[in-house]
Enzyme design. Structure first.
Site, PDB file in Angstrom:
ATOM      1  N   HIS A 109       1.158  -1.385  -0.241  1.00  0.00           N
ATOM      2  CA  HIS A 109       0.512   0.276   0.100  1.00  0.00           C
ATOM      3  C   HIS A 109       0.838   1.143  -0.101  1.00  0.00           C
ATOM      4  CE1 HIS A 109      -2.650  -3.120   2.245  1.00  0.00           C
ATOM      5  NE2 HIS A 109      -3.394  -2.366   2.137  1.00  0.00           N
ATOM      6  N   ASP A 112       2.257   1.684   3.346  1.00  0.00           N
ATOM      7  CA  ASP A 112       2.864   1.260   4.032  1.00  0.00           C
ATOM      8  C   ASP A 112       4.982   1.319   3.636  1.00  0.00           C
ATOM      9  OD1 ASP A 112       1.171  -0.818   4.431  1.00  0.00           O
ATOM     10  OD2 ASP A 112       1.608  -1.615   1.964  1.00  0.00           O
TER      11      ASP A 112
HETATM   12  C1  XLS Z   1      -7.490  -6.608   4.082  1.00  0.00           C
HETATM   13  C2  XLS Z   1      -7.112  -7.042   3.064  1.00  0.00           C
HETATM   14  C3  XLS Z   1      -5.790  -6.343   3.091  1.00  0.00           C
HETATM   15  C4  XLS Z   1      -6.034  -6.364   0.866  1.00  0.00           C
HETATM   16  C5  XLS Z   1      -5.147  -4.926   0.486  1.00  0.00           C
HETATM   17  O1  XLS Z   1      -8.146  -7.476   4.926  1.00  0.00           O
HETATM   18  O2  XLS Z   1      -6.717  -8.172   2.677  1.00  0.00           O
HETATM   19  O3  XLS Z   1      -4.663  -6.221   2.791  1.00  0.00           O
HETATM   20  O4  XLS Z   1      -5.109  -6.739  -0.019  1.00  0.00           O
HETATM   21  O5  XLS Z   1      -5.267  -3.063   0.846  1.00  0.00           O
END
Ligand code: XLS
Ligand code: NI
Ligand code: NI
Length: 445
Positions: A109, A112
């Site tokens: 993200h 991140d």
């Molecule tokens: C959360 C989601 C997230 C997505 C990416 O539950 O899995 O991690 O994969 O935003």
């Protein structure tokens, strides 16, 4: 090609070298028992079948915090009090990890890899600086970006949603973030771009205009897709379904709901799905079910590989190690001819009390081995004469004669009634479930 190990100014995983394949009898915990990356199955290497990715958020940002207590892991790359320096250190640690693990891909993200600034300009500037460094790391190591995404759920401004927020000012902020996240993904050669709408949903119907919110979401996705195409993004956009958590009623409930939404708003050409095991089970489906729904629509783009806990009703994001589940998933993936741009992203975290530095390696090794082993098993199963034949033969009555005419749409209710009257009561034919279940178990070795 294997990744080339890149270590930054400081080595974060001292004493851990390249994780290599040592075979099923190895007792070395830091070795692959099944993931033999160059081994070919059905004409393709394991590396190209599985396209494993490490996720940035759980592995480098999470430290084990939960609603009842803070993190338990104090990673050296999170020590700096300057957020931008922390991001640089984290990048060093991440690429050292990817390359030592020999994972071909990673995912992130925007928030991140770089911190949120005081305004969109500052956030953009910091993200761009880290993207520049990430590009150098990718080139040095050979590790590639499976997908990028924007975190449109953590900041308090998104408490009522991002694209579906009732306040237009928030929608604009979300768009500002997606714009830069798309640019970052393009700059880094990302193979896909993901939208997970954790806050796109509602908690109370009578303060919510659901129709309008869904329309806004479609508009937002359309404008995002257009922008991405305009800056040269060629890959698929992926929606990641999840029924709830953090929203009570998430609009992207499951594969079927997302496919219907995409078709309702004419977005099905640009968008596919990123299906996550633990999200499928939260929607009371099996992982394989939601994968098959997406695959049947020609929309299975990629997978977030993890597993839930059968007794818990939330997204525990554990590493996938249940072989049976993995085999079922691989049967669907092989059945659709494998991935093109997609892969298996470990959206998975180690447990709060897993506090050794090596534990993040062990989690990934376990997940990679489970899917590698499952791939070998699924490939064999697909060649088993009986296993394939049972499903085909159950539908044989549609292959010719009146059944085939029905499929072509040539028979109306009147004709069908006459056929039934003439043929009499159908013979009962067994579904042979136990036979198939027993065959699957025979191959689990
Ligand atoms: C959360 C989601 C997230 C997505 C990416 O539950 O899995 O991690 O994969 O935003
Ligand atoms: Ni999840
Ligand atoms: Ni996910």
């Amino acid at each position: 090609m294997s990744a080339k190990i890149v270590v930054g100014k400081r080595e974060y995983f001292k004493g851990i070298a390249r994780i290599s394949y040592e075979g099923p009898t190895s007792t070395n915990p830091l070795a692959y028992k099944y993931y033999d990356e160059d081994r070919k199955v059905d004409g393709k290497t394991l590396r190209d079948h599985l396209r494993f990715a490490v996720c940035y958020w759980h592995t480098f940002c999470g430290g084990g915090g939960d609603p009842f207590g803070p993190g338990t892991r104090h990673y050296a790359w999170n020590e700096s009090s300057d957020p931008l320096q922390q991001a640089r250190d984290k990048l060093d640690a991440a690429f050292e990890f990817f390359s030592k693990l020999n994972a071909p891909f990673y995912c992130f993200h925007d928030r991140d890899i770089a911190p949120e600034g005081r305004n969109p300009e500052e956030s953009e500037r910091m993200l761009k600086e880290i993207v520049k460094l990430a590009k150098e790391k990718q080139e040095a190591s050979g590790v590639r970006l499976l997908w990028g995404t924007a975190n449109l759920f953590s900041h308090p401004r998104y408490m009522n949603g991002a694209a579906t927020n009732p306040d237009f000012a928030v929608v604009a902020h979300a768009a500002a973030q997606v714009k830069v996240a798309l640019e970052a993904t393009v700059e880094l050669g990302g193979a896909n771009y993901v939208f997970w709408g954790g806050r796109e949903g509602y908690s109370y119907l009578f303060n919510t205009d659901m129709k309008r919110e869904r329309e806004h979401m479609a508009m937002f996705l359309r404008k995002s897709a257009e922008y991405g195409r305009g800056i040269g993004f060629k890959g698929p956009y992926l929606i990641e379904p999840k029924p709830m958590e953090p929203s009570k009623h998430q609009y992207d409930f499951d594969s079927a709901t997302v496919i219907g939404f995409l078709r309702e708003f004419g977005l099905e050409k640009d968008f596919k799905l990123n299906v996550e095991n633990n999200h499928a089970t939260l929607a009371h489906h099996s992982f394989a079910h939601d994968l098959q729904v997406a695959a049947d629509a020609g929309m299975l783009g990629s997978i977030d590989a993890n597993r839930g806990d059968p007794q818990n009703g939330w997204d525990t994001d554990q590493f996938p190690i249940l072989l049976y589940d993995c085999v079922e998933a691989m049967l669907v993936v092989l059945g659709m001819g494998g991935f093109t741009t997609g892969g298996f992203n470990f959206d998975a975290k180690i447990r709060r009390n897993s506090t050794d530095l090596e534990d993040i390696f062990l989690g990934h090794i376990g997940g990679m081995d489970a899917f590698a082993r499952a791939l070998l098993i699924a490939s064999e199963l697909r060649k088993d004469a009986v296993f394939g034949r049972v499903r085909r033969e159950r539908y044989a009555s549609f292959d010719k004669g009146e059944g085939a005419r029905f499929e072509r749409g040539e028979l109306g209710l009147k004709e069908l009634r006459d056929i039934a009257a003439k043929a009499g009561e159908p013979r009962l034919s067994s579904g042979k479930q136990e036979l198939l279940e027993n065959i699957v178990n025979q191959y689990l070795r």
